[in-house]
Design a protein around this motif. Structure first.
Motif, PDB file in Angstrom:
ATOM      1  N   LYS A  92     -76.184 168.021 101.975  1.00  0.00           N
ATOM      2  CA  LYS A  92     -74.896 167.920 102.662  1.00  0.00           C
ATOM      3  C   LYS A  92     -74.463 169.282 103.191  1.00  0.00           C
ATOM      4  N   ALA A  93     -74.551 170.320 102.361  1.00  0.00           N
ATOM      5  CA  ALA A  93     -74.178 171.674 102.783  1.00  0.00           C
ATOM      6  C   ALA A  93     -75.095 172.151 103.910  1.00  0.00           C
ATOM      7  N   PHE A  94     -76.387 171.856 103.793  1.00  0.00           N
ATOM      8  CA  PHE A  94     -77.334 172.221 104.850  1.00  0.00           C
ATOM      9  C   PHE A  94     -76.947 171.548 106.166  1.00  0.00           C
ATOM     10  N   GLN A  95     -76.679 170.253 106.132  1.00  0.00           N
ATOM     11  CA  GLN A  95     -76.355 169.514 107.348  1.00  0.00           C
ATOM     12  C   GLN A  95     -75.049 169.995 107.974  1.00  0.00           C
ATOM     13  N   GLU A  96     -74.058 170.299 107.156  1.00  0.00           N
ATOM     14  CA  GLU A  96     -72.786 170.807 107.682  1.00  0.00           C
ATOM     15  C   GLU A  96     -72.991 172.152 108.369  1.00  0.00           C
ATOM     16  N   SER A  97     -73.763 173.018 107.748  1.00  0.00           N
ATOM     17  CA  SER A  97     -74.031 174.326 108.337  1.00  0.00           C
ATOM     18  C   SER A  97     -74.781 174.180 109.654  1.00  0.00           C
ATOM     19  N   TYR A  98     -75.782 173.308 109.682  1.00  0.00           N
ATOM     20  CA  TYR A  98     -76.546 173.052 110.903  1.00  0.00           C
ATOM     21  C   TYR A  98     -75.628 172.538 112.012  1.00  0.00           C
ATOM     22  N   GLN A  99     -74.734 171.636 111.659  1.00  0.00           N
ATOM     23  CA  GLN A  99     -73.814 171.069 112.645  1.00  0.00           C
ATOM     24  C   GLN A  99     -72.855 172.134 113.191  1.00  0.00           C
ATOM     25  N   ILE A 100     -72.368 173.003 112.332  1.00  0.00           N
ATOM     26  CA  ILE A 100     -71.484 174.089 112.779  1.00  0.00           C
ATOM     27  C   ILE A 100     -72.202 174.949 113.814  1.00  0.00           C
ATOM     28  N   LEU A 101     -73.443 175.299 113.529  1.00  0.00           N
ATOM     29  CA  LEU A 101     -74.218 176.100 114.477  1.00  0.00           C
ATOM     30  C   LEU A 101     -74.461 175.322 115.769  1.00  0.00           C
ATOM     31  N   SER A 102     -74.719 174.023 115.661  1.00  0.00           N
ATOM     32  CA  SER A 102     -74.958 173.192 116.844  1.00  0.00           C
ATOM     33  C   SER A 102     -73.723 173.095 117.726  1.00  0.00           C
TER      34      SER A 102
END
Length: 151
Positions: A92-102
């Motif tokens: 979940k933390a990985f996906q949120e971070s990826y989305q922020i960068l996206s």
């Protein structure tokens, strides 16, 4: 001798914390189970350093992705001034971070990721110049995936 520009870490960190989080459905990882996982930040750093030859003492601090007021990355370390390694304790933390960068509109961000780690190249965002680091090769050598996100 070239003059090094210090990246405005605070401004970007504040921006990244303020970006609204959205679902990650469109950013689904295609190789999923085959992606490499690291047991510690030291293990991830050693693997990246072996390929890229990280600077021994890069200038600056890593950019901290924030979600709901908490750090998303469990551990971080700079490889170069604007290239960092992030480790995550959960998907979940990985996906949120990826989305922020996206979702960023401050420039292109190049990254390579595995199951619980990400190497993020902020050079283009920080300087407006194309990256001089070839992080794409990390994807092949570390069983990860390469992506360019942001606009």
């Amino acid at each position: 001798m070239t003059k090094r520009r210090r990246f405005p870490v605070i401004a970007v960190a504040v921006f990244l914390a303020a970006v609204p989080l959205m679902g990650c459905g469109a950013q689904e990882q295609s190789r999923g189970e085959n992606l490499r996982e690291f047991g510690s930040l030291d293990e991830a750093y050693a693997a990246v350093d072996n390929i890229l030859g990280c600077e021994p003492d890069p200038v600056g601090e890593p950019i901290v992705p924030m979600g709901d007021g908490v750090r998303l990355a469990s551990a971080q370390r700079l490889c170069f001034e604007n290239v960092q390694i992030d480790l995550f304790t959960d998907q979940k933390a990985f996906q949120e971070s990826y989305q922020i960068l996206s979702d960023t509109h401050q420039g292109k961000v190049h990254l390579v990721h595995g199951k619980n780690w990400m190497v993020v190249d902020f050079i283009q965002m920080a300087t407006g110049q194309p990256s001089t680091r070839n992080i794409e090769r990390l994807a092949k050598e570390l069983d990860g995936e390469y992506a360019t996100v942001g606009t």
